[in-house]
Design a protein around this motif. Structure first.
Motif, PDB file in Angstrom:
ATOM      1  N   ARG A 250       0.826  -1.209   0.000  1.00  0.00           N
ATOM      2  CA  ARG A 250       0.000   0.000   0.000  1.00  0.00           C
ATOM      3  C   ARG A 250       0.858   1.257   0.000  1.00  0.00           C
ATOM      4  O   ARG A 250       0.585   2.217  -0.721  1.00  0.00           O
ATOM      5  N   ALA A 251       1.911   1.268   0.819  1.00  0.00           N
ATOM      6  CA  ALA A 251       2.757   2.453   0.920  1.00  0.00           C
ATOM      7  C   ALA A 251       3.539   2.702  -0.358  1.00  0.00           C
ATOM      8  O   ALA A 251       3.734   3.848  -0.768  1.00  0.00           O
ATOM      9  N   ASN A 252       3.975   1.636  -1.018  1.00  0.00           N
ATOM     10  CA  ASN A 252       4.861   1.773  -2.168  1.00  0.00           C
ATOM     11  C   ASN A 252       4.099   1.850  -3.491  1.00  0.00           C
ATOM     12  O   ASN A 252       4.467   2.621  -4.375  1.00  0.00           O
ATOM     13  N   LEU A 253       3.045   1.037  -3.622  1.00  0.00           N
ATOM     14  CA  LEU A 253       2.335   0.937  -4.896  1.00  0.00           C
ATOM     15  C   LEU A 253       0.861   1.310  -4.805  1.00  0.00           C
ATOM     16  O   LEU A 253       0.167   1.325  -5.815  1.00  0.00           O
ATOM     17  N   ASN A 254       0.383   1.586  -3.586  1.00  0.00           N
ATOM     18  CA  ASN A 254      -1.029   1.903  -3.369  1.00  0.00           C
ATOM     19  C   ASN A 254      -1.933   0.787  -3.877  1.00  0.00           C
ATOM     20  O   ASN A 254      -3.005   1.021  -4.445  1.00  0.00           O
ATOM     21  N   ARG A 255      -1.479  -0.451  -3.682  1.00  0.00           N
ATOM     22  CA  ARG A 255      -2.230  -1.629  -4.086  1.00  0.00           C
ATOM     23  C   ARG A 255      -2.024  -2.734  -3.059  1.00  0.00           C
ATOM     24  O   ARG A 255      -1.103  -2.678  -2.259  1.00  0.00           O
ATOM     25  N   THR A 256      -2.854  -3.750  -3.107  1.00  0.00           N
ATOM     26  CA  THR A 256      -2.605  -4.940  -2.309  1.00  0.00           C
ATOM     27  C   THR A 256      -1.478  -5.741  -2.959  1.00  0.00           C
ATOM     28  O   THR A 256      -1.070  -5.471  -4.103  1.00  0.00           O
ATOM     29  N   VAL A 257      -0.985  -6.740  -2.253  1.00  0.00           N
ATOM     30  CA  VAL A 257       0.056  -7.598  -2.819  1.00  0.00           C
ATOM     31  C   VAL A 257      -0.439  -8.254  -4.097  1.00  0.00           C
ATOM     32  O   VAL A 257       0.249  -8.240  -5.130  1.00  0.00           O
ATOM     33  N   ASP A 258      -1.631  -8.821  -4.064  1.00  0.00           N
ATOM     34  CA  ASP A 258      -2.158  -9.500  -5.253  1.00  0.00           C
ATOM     35  C   ASP A 258      -2.408  -8.521  -6.398  1.00  0.00           C
ATOM     36  O   ASP A 258      -2.151  -8.843  -7.568  1.00  0.00           O
ATOM     37  N   GLU A 259      -2.888  -7.329  -6.085  1.00  0.00           N
ATOM     38  CA  GLU A 259      -3.109  -6.323  -7.134  1.00  0.00           C
ATOM     39  C   GLU A 259      -1.791  -5.909  -7.778  1.00  0.00           C
ATOM     40  O   GLU A 259      -1.732  -5.696  -8.996  1.00  0.00           O
ATOM     41  N   SER A 260      -0.736  -5.798  -6.977  1.00  0.00           N
ATOM     42  CA  SER A 260       0.555  -5.409  -7.539  1.00  0.00           C
ATOM     43  C   SER A 260       1.105  -6.508  -8.436  1.00  0.00           C
ATOM     44  O   SER A 260       1.688  -6.232  -9.497  1.00  0.00           O
ATOM     45  N   LEU A 261       0.911  -7.765  -8.051  1.00  0.00           N
ATOM     46  CA  LEU A 261       1.379  -8.866  -8.897  1.00  0.00           C
ATOM     47  C   LEU A 261       0.596  -8.913 -10.206  1.00  0.00           C
ATOM     48  O   LEU A 261       1.165  -9.198 -11.268  1.00  0.00           O
ATOM     49  N   THR A 262      -0.682  -8.598 -10.143  1.00  0.00           N
ATOM     50  CA  THR A 262      -1.484  -8.513 -11.368  1.00  0.00           C
ATOM     51  C   THR A 262      -0.987  -7.388 -12.260  1.00  0.00           C
ATOM     52  O   THR A 262      -0.936  -7.518 -13.496  1.00  0.00           O
ATOM     53  N   LEU A 263      -0.588  -6.267 -11.644  1.00  0.00           N
ATOM     54  CA  LEU A 263      -0.036  -5.142 -12.393  1.00  0.00           C
ATOM     55  C   LEU A 263       1.236  -5.541 -13.128  1.00  0.00           C
ATOM     56  O   LEU A 263       1.489  -5.096 -14.254  1.00  0.00           O
TER      57      LEU A 263
END
Length: 315
Positions: free
Chosen positions: A123-136
């Motif tokens: 959240r702090a680094n990408l403003n996403r959940t872990v799973d959302e960041s992996l999808t990104l």
């Protein structure tokens, strides 16, 4: 720069050669309070290459408002073209497809993505959940591989998180397996806030091995907050890891985790590796002189103990 080199005592239980993944120009300079001129950055990277480093993480194609110290990535890369011709690897960090597009347009041949193991840091680094960041990252990695550009996957907060505390090994294993499934060629395990100890490192590497992830796929990236970076690195080497991230002069931290202090200094790592008879291909004196030179530009002494010791002996 003059001064003695370490006495060598070879340990056959350790790998004969280690590849240093130099992160100073990216992970080091991104945490500076003011921007370093692009010409100084280019000379810094050339000096690192002249010292024998063959993998130098050059910059990051992130939004300038988030990391203004690296806003000159498009200006910097054309100044490094001769290094690619010399066989020096110059990976860059890309946060998304737009960053990858910019990097590919400049002829970049290696990239990295930056994943988080913990929800708080994601959240702090990408403003996403872990799973959302992996999808990104999925289309980023896929597109890079279609362009025959290998991708490194960074895993941050592998040992401890400033918001969540100790990080269970199974969380690291889950994200590591997902990044490998996406197609990452190498994974760098980050002790982002520097809280790992040798026993913790051994435990995590064993868990990754049990999950089918070989040490040949791994690198380690230790911060030296509590002075444990070298002992943690030695533990990783004993578990078969042969790629170590380090930052010339010990520069760096993390702009998204304020408790993160400097990276393991490349010179301190080299002093240990040379003392163990491990080959790196890097000239310690030339590298220390480079960090001394950069420290003068930054207006403060290098935090590396080895740089300071060699400089003192010269004077």
């Amino acid at each position: 720069m003059t001064g003695e080199l370490p006495m060598r005592f070879r340990d056959d239980a350790l790998p004969p050669r280690v590849r240093i993944h130099e992160v100073g120009p990216r992970d080091g300079l991104q945490n500076e309070p003011s921007r370093v001129p692009v010409a100084v950055k280019a000379e810094f990277i050339h000096r690192l290459a002249d010292a024998g480093l063959t993998t130098i993480e050059a910059t990051s194609f992130v939004r300038p408002d988030l990391v203004p110290q690296l806003a000159d990535a498009a200006e910097l890369m054309p100044l490094l073209g001769d290094l690619g011709e010399r066989g020096v690897r110059l990976p860059v960090l890309v946060p998304n497809e737009r960053g990858l597009e910019r990097a590919l347009a400049l002829g970049v041949r290696e990239v990295a993505v930056f994943a988080s193991v913990t929800e708080s840091f994601a959240r702090a680094n990408l403003n996403r959940t872990v799973d959302e960041s992996l999808t990104l990252f999925e289309p980023v990695v896929s597109r890079a591989l279609r362009a025959e550009v290998p991708v490194r996957g960074y895993l941050s907060m592998c040992f401890g998180d400033p918001w969540e505390g100790r990080v269970p090994a199974d969380r690291v294993v889950r994200v590591a397996l997902r990044l490998l499934e996406l197609g990452c060629a190498e994974l760098s395990l980050g002790d982002t806030i520097g809280v790992a100890t040798p026993g913790h490192v051994a435990s995590l590497l064993s868990a990754l091995k049990d999950a089918g992830i070989p040490a040949t796929k791994l690198a380690v990236h230790f911060h030296d907050t509590y002075g444990q970076a070298l002992s943690n690195t030695l533990t990783a080497l004993r578990h078969g890891v042969t790629t170590v991230d380090a930052s010339a002069g010990g520069l760096g931290g993390c702009p998204f985790a304020k408790s993160a202090t400097g990276n393991l200094a490349t010179e301190d790592l080299l002093w240990m590796l040379q003392g163990l008879g491990i080959d790196t291909g890097v000239d310690l004196r030339r590298l220390a002189a480079t960090s001394d030179w950069l420290a003068a530009h930054l207006g403060r002494p290098s935090p590396s103990r080895t740089v300071r010791a060699l400089s003192h002996k010269e004077s």
